[in-house]
Design a protein around this motif. Structure first.
Motif, PDB file in Angstrom:
ATOM      1  N   ALA A 439       0.834  -1.151  -0.209  1.00 46.75           N
ATOM      2  CA  ALA A 439       0.017   0.115  -0.085  1.00 46.75           C
ATOM      3  C   ALA A 439       0.786   1.423   0.037  1.00 46.75           C
ATOM      4  O   ALA A 439       0.843   1.986   0.779  1.00 46.75           O
ATOM      5  CB  ALA A 439      -0.925   0.003   1.299  1.00 46.75           C
ATOM      6  N   VAL A 440       2.080   1.137  -0.811  1.00 42.57           N
ATOM      7  CA  VAL A 440       2.594   2.364  -1.179  1.00 42.57           C
ATOM      8  C   VAL A 440       1.789   3.632  -1.368  1.00 42.57           C
ATOM      9  O   VAL A 440       1.076   3.502  -2.367  1.00 42.57           O
ATOM     10  CB  VAL A 440       3.768   2.183  -2.229  1.00 42.57           C
ATOM     11  CG1 VAL A 440       4.522   3.458  -2.652  1.00 42.57           C
ATOM     12  CG2 VAL A 440       4.735   1.164  -1.588  1.00 42.57           C
ATOM     13  N   TRP A 458       3.561   4.987 -13.580  1.00 41.91           N
ATOM     14  CA  TRP A 458       3.593   3.679 -13.114  1.00 41.91           C
ATOM     15  C   TRP A 458       3.273   3.815 -11.858  1.00 41.91           C
ATOM     16  O   TRP A 458       3.531   4.701 -11.117  1.00 41.91           O
ATOM     17  CB  TRP A 458       4.888   3.209 -13.120  1.00 41.91           C
ATOM     18  CG  TRP A 458       5.589   2.738 -14.697  1.00 41.91           C
ATOM     19  CD1 TRP A 458       5.411   1.401 -15.161  1.00 41.91           C
ATOM     20  CD2 TRP A 458       6.037   3.441 -15.777  1.00 41.91           C
ATOM     21  NE1 TRP A 458       6.014   1.409 -16.267  1.00 41.91           N
ATOM     22  CE2 TRP A 458       6.138   2.696 -16.768  1.00 41.91           C
ATOM     23  CE3 TRP A 458       6.547   4.777 -15.645  1.00 41.91           C
ATOM     24  CZ2 TRP A 458       7.019   2.952 -17.976  1.00 41.91           C
ATOM     25  CZ3 TRP A 458       7.077   5.270 -17.084  1.00 41.91           C
ATOM     26  CH2 TRP A 458       7.201   4.423 -18.003  1.00 41.91           C
ATOM     27  N   ASP A 459       2.812   2.802 -11.214  1.00 39.08           N
ATOM     28  CA  ASP A 459       2.478   2.424  -9.788  1.00 39.08           C
ATOM     29  C   ASP A 459       3.140   1.437  -9.145  1.00 39.08           C
ATOM     30  O   ASP A 459       2.701   0.060  -9.733  1.00 39.08           O
ATOM     31  CB  ASP A 459       0.947   2.657  -9.593  1.00 39.08           C
ATOM     32  CG  ASP A 459       0.440   2.577  -7.924  1.00 39.08           C
ATOM     33  OD1 ASP A 459       1.053   1.909  -7.312  1.00 39.08           O
ATOM     34  OD2 ASP A 459      -0.290   3.317  -7.983  1.00 39.08           O
ATOM     35  N   TYR A 460       4.070   1.365  -8.233  1.00 40.65           N
ATOM     36  CA  TYR A 460       4.882   0.237  -7.627  1.00 40.65           C
ATOM     37  C   TYR A 460       3.933  -0.702  -7.084  1.00 40.65           C
ATOM     38  O   TYR A 460       4.153  -2.036  -7.337  1.00 40.65           O
ATOM     39  CB  TYR A 460       5.923   0.772  -6.695  1.00 40.65           C
ATOM     40  CG  TYR A 460       6.234  -0.449  -5.620  1.00 40.65           C
ATOM     41  CD1 TYR A 460       7.539  -1.048  -6.076  1.00 40.65           C
ATOM     42  CD2 TYR A 460       5.473  -0.849  -4.537  1.00 40.65           C
ATOM     43  CE1 TYR A 460       7.969  -2.045  -5.430  1.00 40.65           C
ATOM     44  CE2 TYR A 460       5.744  -1.873  -3.782  1.00 40.65           C
ATOM     45  CZ  TYR A 460       7.085  -2.623  -4.261  1.00 40.65           C
ATOM     46  OH  TYR A 460       7.766  -3.658  -3.618  1.00 40.65           O
ATOM     47  N   ASN A 461       2.671  -0.145  -6.653  1.00 39.32           N
ATOM     48  CA  ASN A 461       1.646  -1.574  -6.237  1.00 39.32           C
ATOM     49  C   ASN A 461       1.258  -2.329  -7.140  1.00 39.32           C
ATOM     50  O   ASN A 461       0.941  -3.569  -6.919  1.00 39.32           O
ATOM     51  CB  ASN A 461       0.390  -0.507  -5.494  1.00 39.32           C
ATOM     52  CG  ASN A 461       0.985   0.184  -4.369  1.00 39.32           C
ATOM     53  OD1 ASN A 461       1.393  -0.420  -3.370  1.00 39.32           O
ATOM     54  ND2 ASN A 461       0.582   1.449  -4.226  1.00 39.32           N
ATOM     55  N   GLY A 469      13.552   3.929 -11.794  1.00 36.20           N
ATOM     56  CA  GLY A 469      12.934   5.019 -11.131  1.00 36.20           C
ATOM     57  C   GLY A 469      12.022   4.650  -9.929  1.00 36.20           C
ATOM     58  O   GLY A 469      11.708   5.621  -9.124  1.00 36.20           O
ATOM     59  N   LEU A 470      11.577   3.096 -10.023  1.00 37.82           N
ATOM     60  CA  LEU A 470      10.644   2.919  -8.962  1.00 37.82           C
ATOM     61  C   LEU A 470      11.450   2.255  -7.619  1.00 37.82           C
ATOM     62  O   LEU A 470      10.885   1.604  -6.830  1.00 37.82           O
ATOM     63  CB  LEU A 470       9.895   1.877  -9.509  1.00 37.82           C
ATOM     64  CG  LEU A 470       8.618   2.357 -10.471  1.00 37.82           C
ATOM     65  CD1 LEU A 470       8.323   1.659 -11.554  1.00 37.82           C
ATOM     66  CD2 LEU A 470       7.615   2.821  -9.634  1.00 37.82           C
ATOM     67  N   VAL A 471      12.838   2.520  -7.648  1.00 38.35           N
ATOM     68  CA  VAL A 471      13.462   1.854  -6.485  1.00 38.35           C
ATOM     69  C   VAL A 471      13.115   2.724  -5.061  1.00 38.35           C
ATOM     70  O   VAL A 471      12.891   1.917  -4.232  1.00 38.35           O
ATOM     71  CB  VAL A 471      15.106   2.139  -6.706  1.00 38.35           C
ATOM     72  CG1 VAL A 471      15.883   2.039  -5.315  1.00 38.35           C
ATOM     73  CG2 VAL A 471      15.412   1.112  -7.729  1.00 38.35           C
ATOM     74  N   PRO A 472      13.032   4.045  -5.148  1.00 41.66           N
ATOM     75  CA  PRO A 472      12.602   4.515  -4.013  1.00 41.66           C
ATOM     76  C   PRO A 472      11.231   3.912  -3.498  1.00 41.66           C
ATOM     77  O   PRO A 472      10.737   3.791  -2.403  1.00 41.66           O
ATOM     78  CB  PRO A 472      12.217   6.267  -4.278  1.00 41.66           C
ATOM     79  CG  PRO A 472      13.231   6.205  -5.498  1.00 41.66           C
ATOM     80  CD  PRO A 472      13.150   4.856  -6.261  1.00 41.66           C
ATOM     81  N   ASP A 473      10.278   3.811  -4.224  1.00 46.39           N
ATOM     82  CA  ASP A 473       8.852   3.088  -4.026  1.00 46.39           C
ATOM     83  C   ASP A 473       9.084   1.496  -3.422  1.00 46.39           C
ATOM     84  O   ASP A 473       8.325   1.180  -2.427  1.00 46.39           O
ATOM     85  CB  ASP A 473       8.109   3.047  -5.175  1.00 46.39           C
ATOM     86  CG  ASP A 473       8.164   4.104  -6.168  1.00 46.39           C
ATOM     87  OD1 ASP A 473       9.321   4.531  -6.521  1.00 46.39           O
ATOM     88  OD2 ASP A 473       7.118   4.766  -6.419  1.00 46.39           O
ATOM     89  N   TRP A 474       9.978   0.965  -3.799  1.00 47.62           N
ATOM     90  CA  TRP A 474      10.390  -0.372  -3.311  1.00 47.62           C
ATOM     91  C   TRP A 474      10.801  -0.280  -2.009  1.00 47.62           C
ATOM     92  O   TRP A 474      10.352  -1.094  -1.094  1.00 47.62           O
ATOM     93  CB  TRP A 474      11.596  -0.953  -4.373  1.00 47.62           C
ATOM     94  CG  TRP A 474      12.152  -2.327  -3.782  1.00 47.62           C
ATOM     95  CD1 TRP A 474      11.568  -3.437  -3.681  1.00 47.62           C
ATOM     96  CD2 TRP A 474      13.513  -2.423  -3.692  1.00 47.62           C
ATOM     97  NE1 TRP A 474      12.577  -4.344  -3.239  1.00 47.62           N
ATOM     98  CE2 TRP A 474      13.787  -3.847  -3.512  1.00 47.62           C
ATOM     99  CE3 TRP A 474      14.759  -1.785  -3.853  1.00 47.62           C
ATOM    100  CZ2 TRP A 474      15.080  -4.358  -2.857  1.00 47.62           C
ATOM    101  CZ3 TRP A 474      15.768  -2.218  -3.613  1.00 47.62           C
ATOM    102  CH2 TRP A 474      16.095  -3.647  -3.113  1.00 47.62           C
ATOM    103  N   VAL A 475      11.883   0.829  -1.799  1.00 49.51           N
ATOM    104  CA  VAL A 475      12.439   1.008  -0.483  1.00 49.51           C
ATOM    105  C   VAL A 475      11.266   1.285   0.368  1.00 49.51           C
ATOM    106  O   VAL A 475      11.065   0.896   1.726  1.00 49.51           O
ATOM    107  CB  VAL A 475      13.297   2.148  -0.431  1.00 49.51           C
ATOM    108  CG1 VAL A 475      13.867   2.453   1.012  1.00 49.51           C
ATOM    109  CG2 VAL A 475      14.645   1.555  -1.256  1.00 49.51           C
TER     110      VAL A 475
END
Length: 510
Positions: A439-440, A458-461, A469-475
């Motif tokens: 639930a980012v 893009w949406d990490y979820n 570019g989605l690495v911060p979302d992963w963290v």
């Protein structure tokens, strides 16, 4: 009091993830993430037509983010993409990249560009402070893949990728107003990296991951390189800016034996070992706690099987490679020590890794790293005790944080702070997928909105780490899984890497 302390911790973690700002001093400890294993320029490797799209183009994303010609019109002919993504050579995808990006980049697509520079920029704004750009080549994969425009010579490829890295730096500089003004800086020392980070920029370290460095292959046990070639190669690469290097990768070479792959991927790599050296991997039953990956039988795809005899049938595991560190391999590592370079221990057979650690311990040399989960865990203590670093390969949020938990007791015991990751983007590694139940929320800490390129958001979820570019979302997702202690260790990762690097250069003998 507890509420005030918790609020202060949250503020400090938010500051670590905030967009970078220039600092007045380079002496203070660095706060931020480290990626110790990435491949910015692998589109030039393997003949130059296996990885589709480029990390930049002077004319913009419409020229950079294009699919390979053989993927048109619907991906049916993209057998390598289909095979690595689904295990079958058949499949389809929309080849259109910019501006719609319907089917790529995707976290599980290994032949489409995931390192476009604007995506790297978003990761930097989200907390990334150091990235190791491993120049990569593989002569045999280049020879096997039928479409190519570049040389298969590995050293020629590495030189080209280094040049492209500096061209990317120049491109970013030009957009920022001129030489030295951009956020992307190739660095040659830990001190320079500290200064760059203090200026609010990303420090990029050049590394090498290749199977036959300096031509050091073998044919039926006869080496194709000499000590003089190793000296010349190390001097050239060091002058180019390379500061981290693998001694062997995937195939046994004149320097050391490798840690095996398993299954179908193992069958492909073992076939490459035959083409490279004239023999398949040779195994023995392991006698100690450390062992190489067990060779699980796999089927060689028919597209790659021409001219290769049947693969051997191996006895039950655990399997250990009979080949360790050779005399030339020892000479190479001595040369890296002399130049203050970081020794990448991943991909070495357990026999070669143990002999390498013996050598580093005898020299008191801390410059060693396991950058992407390809060494036996029984060696972790020795790596840490030397002053080295261990960064697992990127993975699903729950899997990656589980690795962090499993190694935390050892790191706490030895007083090792900081944790990092090896993303291995565009390195034939599937990036972390979306997590069920994640639930980012956006914007992320530091203000990052959902990443958008062209017409695609893009949406990490939903998408996981579809691109860098989605690495911060992963963290951020891993914060939810593992808590603030995890993020604090990640934010100390860049400093831990710099301490290892600085200690290595201090112990250099040249």
């Amino acid at each position: 009091m507890l509420r005030r302390a918790a609020a202060l911790l949250a503020f400090l973690l938010l500051f670590a993830l905030a967009p970078p700002a220039a600092s007045s001093t380079a002496a203070q400890p660095v706060q931020g993430y480290v990626d110790t294993h990435n491949h910015l320029m692998s589109h030039e490797a393997f003949g130059g037509r296996l990885i589709c799209g480029k990390p930049f183009h002077p004319d913009g994303p419409a020229r950079a983010l294009l699919d390979c010609l053989d993927h048109h019109p619907n991906g049916e002919l993209a057998w390598f993409e289909n095979f690595t993504r689904t295990g079958s050579p058949t499949g389809t995808h929309d080849p259109v990249g910019w501006p719609t990006f319907r089917d790529w980049p995707a976290h599980d697509s290994m032949t489409h560009q995931q390192n476009y520079y604007e995506w790297i920029e978003r990761a930097w704004r989200g907390g990334l402070r150091i990235m190791v750009n491993d120049l990569v080549a593989n002569r045999q994969l280049c020879a096997i893949y039928p479409i190519k425009t570049n040389s298969c010579d590995e050293m020629t490829t590495l030189r080209l990728e280094a040049r492209r890295t500096f061209e990317l730096q120049d491109h970013i500089d030009a957009q920022a107003g001129g030489p030295g003004q951009g956020w992307f800086r190739v660095v040659r020392s830990a001190e320079e990296a500290r200064a760059v980070i203090a200026q609010g920029k990303l420090a990029v370290v050049l590394g090498i991951e290749t199977s036959e460095p300096f031509g050091c292959r073998t044919t039926l046990g006869i080496p194709h390189c000499t000590r003089a070639q190793i000296d010349r190669g190390l001097d050239e690469m060091h002058a180019l800016g390379v500061r981290s290097m693998f001694v062997c990768h995937k195939y046994d070479n004149a320097l050391c034996g490798v840690r095996f792959d398993s299954g179908t991927q193992g069958a492909i790599v073992n076939a490459g070992n035959f083409l490279s050296s004239g023999s398949f991997w040779r195994v023995e039953r392991c006698t100690g706690p450390a062992h190489d990956n067990t060779i699980v039988p796999g089927v060689l795809p028919k597209e790659l099987s021409l001219g290769i005899p049947p693969l051997p049938l191996y006895p039950p595991g655990p399997h250990c490679n009979v080949k360790g560190l050779t005399a030339l391999g020892r000479y190479m590592i001595e040369g890296m020590i002399a130049r203050g370079m970081i020794v990448e221990i991943d991909h070495m057979s357990v026999k070669a890794a143990a002999q390498t650690l013996d050598l580093l311990e005898s020299r008191g040399y801390p410059g060693v790293i396991s950058s992407h989960s390809w060494t036996d865990p029984t060696y972790f203590r020795r790596i840490y005790q030397l002053g080295g670093m261990i960064t697992p390969i990127s993975g699903h949020a729950e899997e990656f944080t589980r690795t962090w938990r499993e190694t935390k007791a050892l790191r706490d015991e030895l007083g090792k702070t900081g944790f990092g990751y090896g993303m291995d983007a565009n390195g034939m590694h599937a990036l972390p997928g979306p997590r069920a139940g994640s639930a980012v929320t956006y914007p992320l800490p530091g203000g990052l909105a959902r990443p958008m390129t062209g017409q695609r958001t893009w949406d990490y979820n939903v998408d996981g780490v579809a691109h860098y570019g989605l690495v911060p979302d992963w963290v951020e997702d891993m914060r939810a899984v593992a808590g603030e202690d995890f993020v604090r260790d990640m934010a100390a990762g860049a400093e831990a890497y710099l301490q290892t690097w600085q200690a290595a250069t201090t112990r250099a003998t040249r």
